[in-house]
Design an enzyme around this catalytic site. Sequence first.
Site, PDB file in Angstrom:
ATOM      1  N   ASP A 112      23.390  10.983  63.055  1.00  0.00           N
ATOM      2  CA  ASP A 112      22.099  10.663  63.657  1.00  0.00           C
ATOM      3  C   ASP A 112      21.104  11.738  63.233  1.00  0.00           C
ATOM      4  O   ASP A 112      21.450  12.699  62.552  1.00  0.00           O
ATOM      5  CB  ASP A 112      22.242  10.588  65.180  1.00  0.00           C
ATOM      6  CG  ASP A 112      21.174   9.715  65.825  1.00  0.00           C
ATOM      7  OD1 ASP A 112      20.137   9.471  65.194  1.00  0.00           O
ATOM      8  OD2 ASP A 112      21.381   9.284  66.981  1.00  0.00           O
ATOM      9  N   GLU A 144      14.462   7.339  74.014  1.00  0.00           N
ATOM     10  CA  GLU A 144      15.459   8.406  74.017  1.00  0.00           C
ATOM     11  C   GLU A 144      15.292   9.348  75.212  1.00  0.00           C
ATOM     12  O   GLU A 144      15.020   8.924  76.324  1.00  0.00           O
ATOM     13  CB  GLU A 144      15.428   9.144  72.666  1.00  0.00           C
ATOM     14  CG  GLU A 144      15.783   8.219  71.507  1.00  0.00           C
ATOM     15  CD  GLU A 144      16.013   8.960  70.210  1.00  0.00           C
ATOM     16  OE1 GLU A 144      16.457  10.121  70.237  1.00  0.00           O
ATOM     17  OE2 GLU A 144      15.765   8.370  69.142  1.00  0.00           O
TER      18      GLU A 144
END
Length: 529
Positions: free
Chosen positions: A299, A499
Site C-alpha cells: 500500500d 481512511e
Amino acid sequence: MNPFKLIIFLCLFAYHFSLGADEDLILENKINSYLSKMSLEEKVGQILMVEIGYISPEEVQKYNIGAILNGGGSFPYKKNDHTLEDWIDLADEFYEASSKTSDGRKSIPVFWGTDAVHGHNNLKGATLFPHNIGLGASRNPQLVEKISSAVASEVVASGLDLTFAPAVSVPRDDRWGRTYEGFSESPELVALLGKHSVIGFQGKLGTEFLGSNKILATAKHFIGDGGTLDGVDKGNTILSEEDLLEIHGKGYISTIEAGVQFIMASFNSWNGDKLHGQKYLLTNLLKEQLEFDGVVLGDWNGHQEVSGCTVDSCAKAINAGLDMFMITANWRNLYNNTLQQVIEGQISQSRLDDAVKRILRVKLRYRLIQKGKPSSRIALNEMDHSDYKENRELARIAVQESLVLLKNNNSTLPLDSSSKILIVGEGSKRISKATGGWSYSWQGSNVDNSYFPGATSIYDGIAEVIEEGNGKIEYSEDGNYKTKPDVAILIIGENPYAEYQGTVENLLLTNVEFNHLDVASKLRRENVE
C-alpha cells in the site's frame, strides 16, 4: 483436516483446473525466457510501482519501472481540470517509454493502477456508484458484477489497466474511518460480493478472462484491516489465526478462486506485527496455503510501517513476501537501496526472481505487450464519459437497491408531487456530500458541483419531480421557511472523508451544518410532516 482449509483446497483446485495445465506450462516458459534476459537492475526496477507525480516517462524507461499509479486526487500532468484525452495521452507516454527495446532489453510495459473504488472516481465525468457499504445493503451479487464491469469499461477508455478494488474488508467497529469501503460485517456476504466484483472487473475464468474491455483487480487489504482494536485505522488486529481466517479471510479465498491478480498488503498489524513484514501471512498463508500466484502489492509507502524499515529501505518487506513496493517521492533511494541489498545478499536472488516472475506472469496473462499503447485499444467515438447512459442508468438502479427505508409511518411515502415541499440542508445541493470520500479527490472534499458533470443534486432531482406535479419547493439551510410546507425533507450528512481522517472515538454525528434534531422537533410542533 481443518474444515476451513478443506474449503480452501477445494476452491483452489477448481481454480487451477480451470486454467489448464498446458496453458500454465506455456506461460511459465515465457516468464522464464523473459527473466533469463533481464539484468539485476531491470529486475529491481520491476518491483517498484511509482506515483505519477514523482516520475517521468523517461525515468520509467531508464529504471525499467514495473508499474505506476495515480493516488487519490492526482491527475495527468497535474491538471485539476483535466480531460479524458489527458489520461490517454499520458498513458501512451508511459507505455511507449517502458516498451522501448534499445540496448538489448525486452519490452516490458508498465501497468497503470488507480483507486477506481466506486466508479473511475479520479476522472472528471466518470460514472459514480454507491460505495461498497451501499452495495452490500443491496445484497445483489449480479448488480455488483455489472457495476464492476461498467467501471472496467471506463477505466479502459482512459488508458489504464488496474484498479485497487474490491476492498474485501470486514468492518467490525463502525468507528473505523474506512467502514464504508467494506460490503458488510458478514464475512460470507463480503466473500460473495467480492468474488462477483472481481469477475466484473476481470471477466470470468475460462471465458472472457482479461478480455479487451476488462482490467486487473486487487483484493485488499490483506488481512484483518476491518478488525483493529477500537476501529483504529492502521491499528492492531488481535485475533487467533483461526478467527483471523474465519472472519477476515473468506473474501480472499473467494477472490483468488475468481482469479484476482493483485492482493494488496494492509497497513494494520496482526498481534503487534505489521502486515507488510509478516512472512507467515504473506508467504506461508497467502502464497503457499492459498496458492495465490499473482502479485502481492504494497500500500501507499506501507513498507515504512515495518519495524526497522524506512520509506526508502525495507528488505524485510520483500523477504516477507511483498512483490511490489508502492512508493512516492523516495523511489530513487528505494531503488538504489534495494539493488544494493540484493548485491549484498540481504535479499536473495531467488526471492527477487520470484517477485519479478509474479509481475511478469500477470503482465503476460493480461497480454499487456500485445494490447499496444492505450489509445490504440479504444475507439474514438467511445471516449466521451459525459454520455455513458447505460452506466448512469445502472448507477441509478444501484442507488435504488442500496437505499434503506427505516420507517414509513402513516404512509408518508411516496410523497404527493403536488405538495409544498421544504428541503433542509446544504447536502441537498452539494453533490460531494452525497458522493463521499474517494470522489474526484482523495477525501472527496473541497470539490464543487462542476467536477461532477452529468450528476444531479438531491435538490435538483426532487425539484424536477415536484415541478412536474405542479407542487412547490423551497430550500432552507436551517429549517426556517417563507411559506408553511406540507412536508419537510431533511438532508443530513457528514462532510466526506477517507481512511484515517474518518476514524472517530464515538458514533455521534459530526460536521453537520444544522442541528437536525432541533429542526425536526420544531417542524413537528408546527404540524409539518
